[in-house]
Design an enzyme around this catalytic site. Structure first.
Site, short mmCIF file in Angstrom:
data_model
loop_
_atom_site.label_atom_id
_atom_site.label_comp_id
_atom_site.label_asym_id
_atom_site.label_seq_id
_atom_site.Cartn_x
_atom_site.Cartn_y
_atom_site.Cartn_z
N GLU A 339 0.69 -1.38 0.12
CA GLU A 339 -0.05 -0.20 -0.09
C GLU A 339 0.69 1.31 -0.31
OE1 GLU A 339 -3.59 2.12 3.18
OE2 GLU A 339 -2.10 0.34 3.68
N HIS A 340 1.72 1.49 1.14
CA HIS A 340 2.92 2.59 0.85
C HIS A 340 4.43 1.70 0.73
CE1 HIS A 340 -0.37 3.44 3.61
NE2 HIS A 340 -0.53 4.71 3.28
#
Length: 447
Positions: A339-340
């Protein structure tokens, strides 16, 4: 505290075999789906009455109505800490700069003389946005959902957030203040799967009164497993952004990284939830050791340690992954699809440019994930659970539909009719070809 996975020495496998070696939180949406199904159908049949009952059961609040009065929005904004208001306004300003630049323009292509295809972009008419309100309050999620919808030109925007017992059954006042700042006045004190059901089915009707909610074309926004399950349940009836799972950070770092920065960033993501994932991928055992040494003093200086951070860092979803070099590290983070993803290596920009799979990439020591959560201008509603390998984060495009407009003249159609007839007959669909020949006296022009 945090486990290690050593992938050094042997050649890394490809594809699914490599993904299977990496840590990931267990998130069984299918099992949750069976539990939310009757809840969603109850909302379908009983509307607002079901929403009020679920607020009593799940949130411990007594409600007379689920729609938040406009006066409550105004009062929340008036009572907002000036420093928080200034920070929200700056977050909104930066998000608008980035998202306004994403708006696509209509484009016409001349395929042949007299034959054009135009692609126009039309916003969905109505969206239901969800802002979580469980362990933390997320006015930033209000911004990340509302701004791209507004910049896309969505005509009707409604927002739901869970009712809070300590605030008289209304959503958290900072959520309400953020809505007021953004000009969103249709707000519902409804949480979980029932909020998605409210947007999917609507609750209009003779008994709904002032609480009636019109059905939405699309629902976006992060939430817990029940929200994700409800999104899956309604896929096809409504559009969704993604089935958001537990949040995650991956850091690709080499010996040039500052271990204090890396440790701080892993902790910052772990404080969201005990299921949050924090993964460090590095070719430096010395950095790995230094990061582990940094964890204890940093944990001693923060909150949410025992209930969130420690379970997250010690869970099976988090690990330090040792690799032979940055090249191998790139393969690992691409397989993981975080996601990050932070890149804290030498020549970080060049390394970041080679990444294929990530929800958002944060380049170098001065671009931490926390910046993206609030004030980078980027969007923090991002794909989780490896979905970054095929899906994008929330943007203006999420709320737009591309429509092709075909405009051919008689002559342009005549010139291509023989090809259409040939392909129609090859697919054993003769009526397709006949539809063209009917325009030319039952014949193929030129034959």
């Amino acid at each position: 505290m945090i486990s290690r996975i050593d992938l050094r020495g042997d050649a890394l496998p490809d594809g699914a075999a490599l993904r299977d070696l990496l840590p990931r939180a267990e998130f069984d949406v299918e099992a949750a789906l069976e539990k939310v199904r009757p809840l969603c159908e109850d909302v379908r049949h009983r509307g607002t009455a079901a929403l009020i009952e679920f607020a009593r059961r799940f949130d411990g609040v007594e409600q007379e109505r689920v729609r938040v009065p406009r006066k409550a929005l105004t009062e929340a904004l008036e009572a907002l800490d000036p420093a928080v208001r200034a920070a929200l306004e700056e977050s909104i300003r930066r998000a608008r700069i980035v998202h306004r630049a994403q708006r696509r323009e209509q484009h016409t292509t001349q395929v042949v003389p007299g034959g054009t295809v135009t692609e126009k972009w039309v916003p969905v008419q109505r969206v239901g946005l969800y802002a979580p309100g469980g362990r933390s309050v997320y006015p930033s999620s209000v911004i990340m959902n509302v701004v791209p919808a507004q910049e896309a030109g969505v005509e009707s925007i409604a927002l739901a957030s869970p009712p809070q017992k300590e605030f008289g059954g209304l959503p958290h006042p900072t959520i309400l203040a953020a809505c007021a700042l953004l000009g969103v006045d249709e707000v519902y004190a409804v949480g979980g799967a029932q909020a998605v059901a409210m947007f999917a089915y609507g609750t209009e009707g003779p008994d709904a009164g002032p609480d009636g909610c019109a059905p939405a074309n699309m629902v976006t926004g992060p939430g817990n497993i029940w929200v994700a399950a409800a999104k899956r349940y309604f896929t096809g009836r409504i559009g969704i952004d993604t089935e958001a799972g537990p949040t995650e950070i991956a850091v690709l770092a080499d010996a040039t990284a500052d271990p204090a920065h890396v440790a701080a960033d892993l902790i910052s993501q772990a404080e969201h939830d005990p299921m949050a994932a924090a993964v460090l991928v590095t070719d430096s055992p010395e950095l790995a050791d230094a990061v582990e040494r940094e964890l204890a003093p940093q944990l001693a200086a923060t909150r949410h340690v025992e209930d969130r951070i420690v379970p997250a860092l010690t869970g099976k979803q988090s690990a330090i992954v040792l690799v032979d070099g940055v090249e191998e590290g790139l393969r690992v983070v691409d397989a993981y699809g975080a996601e990050h993803l932070e890149i804290q290596t030498a020549d970080a920009a060049a390394v970041a440019a080679r990444v294929r799979n990530a929800g958002a990439i944060f380049v170098g020591p001065w671009s931490p994930v926390s910046l993206g959560d609030y004030c980078a201008g980027s969007n923090h509603v991002l794909p989780t659970g490896g979905c970054a390998c095929h899906s994008s984060g929330l943007s203006v495009q999420s709320f737009l539909r591309g429509i092709h407009i075909v405009d051919y003249s008689e002559q342009a159609l005549a010139e291509v009719t023989h090809h259409v007839v040939t392909l129609a007959e090859a697919e054993d669909l003769p009526a397709h070809g006949a539809a063209l020949k009917a325009r030319f006296g039952g014949q193929v022009p030129g034959q």
